[in-house]
Design a protein around this motif. Sequence first.
Motif, PDB file in Angstrom:
ATOM      1  N   ALA A  64      78.579  62.609   2.443  1.00  0.00           N
ATOM      2  CA  ALA A  64      77.716  63.595   3.433  1.00  0.00           C
ATOM      3  C   ALA A  64      78.478  64.868   2.976  1.00  0.00           C
ATOM      4  CB  ALA A  64      77.767  63.240   4.886  1.00  0.00           C
ATOM      5  N   ALA A  65      79.448  64.909   2.921  1.00  0.00           N
ATOM      6  CA  ALA A  65      80.276  66.306   2.774  1.00  0.00           C
ATOM      7  C   ALA A  65      79.699  67.081   1.349  1.00  0.00           C
ATOM      8  CB  ALA A  65      81.803  66.114   2.428  1.00  0.00           C
ATOM      9  N   LYS A  66      79.054  66.344   0.564  1.00  0.00           N
ATOM     10  CA  LYS A  66      78.435  66.834  -0.823  1.00  0.00           C
ATOM     11  C   LYS A  66      77.376  67.995  -0.542  1.00  0.00           C
ATOM     12  CE  LYS A  66      77.110  65.583  -5.204  1.00  0.00           C
ATOM     13  NZ  LYS A  66      76.731  64.485  -6.296  1.00  0.00           N
ATOM     14  N   VAL A  67      76.670  67.772   0.831  1.00  0.00           N
ATOM     15  CA  VAL A  67      75.510  68.731   1.112  1.00  0.00           C
ATOM     16  C   VAL A  67      75.754  69.792   1.806  1.00  0.00           C
ATOM     17  CG1 VAL A  67      74.100  66.713   1.037  1.00  0.00           C
ATOM     18  CG2 VAL A  67      74.568  67.665   3.346  1.00  0.00           C
ATOM     19  N   ASN A  68      77.176  70.080   1.896  1.00  0.00           N
ATOM     20  CA  ASN A  68      77.648  71.236   2.540  1.00  0.00           C
ATOM     21  C   ASN A  68      77.075  72.547   1.664  1.00  0.00           C
ATOM     22  OD1 ASN A  68      79.109  72.718   4.317  1.00  0.00           O
ATOM     23  ND2 ASN A  68      81.029  72.715   3.152  1.00  0.00           N
ATOM     24  N   GLY A  69      76.404  73.476   2.393  1.00  0.00           N
ATOM     25  CA  GLY A  69      75.945  74.623   1.950  1.00  0.00           C
ATOM     26  C   GLY A  69      74.696  74.354   1.097  1.00  0.00           C
ATOM     27  N   LYS A  70      74.031  73.229   1.217  1.00  0.00           N
ATOM     28  CA  LYS A  70      72.863  72.836   0.476  1.00  0.00           C
ATOM     29  C   LYS A  70      71.625  72.776   1.237  1.00  0.00           C
ATOM     30  CE  LYS A  70      75.272  72.369  -3.602  1.00  0.00           C
ATOM     31  NZ  LYS A  70      74.961  72.612  -4.969  1.00  0.00           N
ATOM     32  N   GLU A  71      70.486  71.976   0.750  1.00  0.00           N
ATOM     33  CA  GLU A  71      69.434  71.941   1.490  1.00  0.00           C
ATOM     34  C   GLU A  71      68.949  70.409   1.319  1.00  0.00           C
ATOM     35  OE1 GLU A  71      65.216  74.242   1.957  1.00  0.00           O
ATOM     36  OE2 GLU A  71      66.689  75.156   0.717  1.00  0.00           O
ATOM     37  N   VAL A  72      68.528  69.820   2.365  1.00  0.00           N
ATOM     38  CA  VAL A  72      68.023  68.508   2.651  1.00  0.00           C
ATOM     39  C   VAL A  72      66.780  68.613   3.231  1.00  0.00           C
ATOM     40  CG1 VAL A  72      68.505  65.918   3.398  1.00  0.00           C
ATOM     41  CG2 VAL A  72      70.340  67.643   2.518  1.00  0.00           C
ATOM     42  N   LEU A  73      65.636  67.620   2.629  1.00  0.00           N
ATOM     43  CA  LEU A  73      64.606  67.505   3.311  1.00  0.00           C
ATOM     44  C   LEU A  73      64.375  66.003   3.513  1.00  0.00           C
ATOM     45  CD1 LEU A  73      61.697  68.890   4.141  1.00  0.00           C
ATOM     46  CD2 LEU A  73      60.689  67.553   1.741  1.00  0.00           C
ATOM     47  N   THR A  74      63.836  65.765   4.784  1.00  0.00           N
ATOM     48  CA  THR A  74      63.841  64.173   5.173  1.00  0.00           C
ATOM     49  C   THR A  74      62.437  64.058   5.500  1.00  0.00           C
ATOM     50  OG1 THR A  74      64.191  64.224   7.642  1.00  0.00           O
ATOM     51  CG2 THR A  74      66.041  63.909   6.098  1.00  0.00           C
ATOM     52  N   ILE A  75      61.839  62.922   5.540  1.00  0.00           N
ATOM     53  CA  ILE A  75      60.489  62.706   5.995  1.00  0.00           C
ATOM     54  C   ILE A  75      59.980  63.528   7.363  1.00  0.00           C
ATOM     55  CG2 ILE A  75      60.695  60.438   7.336  1.00  0.00           C
ATOM     56  CD1 ILE A  75      57.879  61.076   4.969  1.00  0.00           C
ATOM     57  N   GLU A  76      60.892  63.731   8.502  1.00  0.00           N
ATOM     58  CA  GLU A  76      60.666  64.349   9.437  1.00  0.00           C
ATOM     59  C   GLU A  76      60.486  65.789   9.164  1.00  0.00           C
ATOM     60  OE1 GLU A  76      63.185  62.360   8.923  1.00  0.00           O
ATOM     61  OE2 GLU A  76      63.506  61.250  10.741  1.00  0.00           O
ATOM     62  N   GLY A  77      60.755  66.308   7.778  1.00  0.00           N
ATOM     63  CA  GLY A  77      60.342  67.565   7.740  1.00  0.00           C
ATOM     64  C   GLY A  77      58.992  67.966   6.849  1.00  0.00           C
ATOM     65  N   LEU A  78      58.404  66.618   6.538  1.00  0.00           N
ATOM     66  CA  LEU A  78      57.322  67.052   5.633  1.00  0.00           C
ATOM     67  C   LEU A  78      56.182  67.672   6.640  1.00  0.00           C
ATOM     68  CD1 LEU A  78      57.149  66.469   2.598  1.00  0.00           C
ATOM     69  CD2 LEU A  78      56.147  64.428   3.159  1.00  0.00           C
ATOM     70  N   SER A  79      55.559  67.032   7.799  1.00  0.00           N
ATOM     71  CA  SER A  79      54.652  67.660   8.397  1.00  0.00           C
ATOM     72  C   SER A  79      54.989  68.967   8.859  1.00  0.00           C
ATOM     73  CB  SER A  79      54.311  66.775   9.508  1.00  0.00           C
ATOM     74  OG  SER A  79      55.431  66.396  10.459  1.00  0.00           O
ATOM     75  N   LYS A  80      53.890  69.763   9.121  1.00  0.00           N
ATOM     76  CA  LYS A  80      53.987  70.977   9.581  1.00  0.00           C
ATOM     77  C   LYS A  80      53.338  71.276  10.956  1.00  0.00           C
ATOM     78  CE  LYS A  80      57.097  73.160   6.713  1.00  0.00           C
ATOM     79  NZ  LYS A  80      58.062  71.742   6.639  1.00  0.00           N
TER      80      LYS A  80
END
Length: 158
Positions: A64-80
Amino acid sequence: MQEIKFILNGENVTVKVNPNETLLKVLREKLGMTGTKEGCGEGECGACTVIFDSRPVNSCIIPAAKVNGKEVLTIEGLSKNGELHPIQEAFIEAGAIQCGFCTPGVVLSAKAILDKYDDPDEETIKDELSGHLCRCTGYLQFYDAIKLAVEKIKEMKK
Ligand code: FES
Ligand code: FES
């Protein structure tokens, strides 16, 4: 415990993580993103796929520490705004969802494919989805759904 900050589905989040915690565990257990599924837990099945800095990754083998400062998209973020993404619509219309366990990961890989190619051929789609195992063996429907999504996205751009 280390505090990390990253962008999750377009929102800034801050969370405390242990050095041995995976991104999958933090997403599911600390951030409520249970659409990300745990299958093998060993980087072999693709069920836990999320998009990390524009690339699909197996979140069960990413610290998890590797995503510090980065961007992650999960399935929950796909619909708008309550509207499904055209890829999600295409998966429903093509009958590409059976038990649904592998679906969030496959849909996110489909997004990565369509971000990379305007009109991928079947070989490319197969190749790009090769890391996903579907116990319901819905592979042909995945290919149909992605081709349908290409048409939907073309239509939206007109
Ligand atoms: Fe991550 Fe299988 S649960 S690849
Ligand atoms: Fe059941 Fe793929 S739809 S595992």
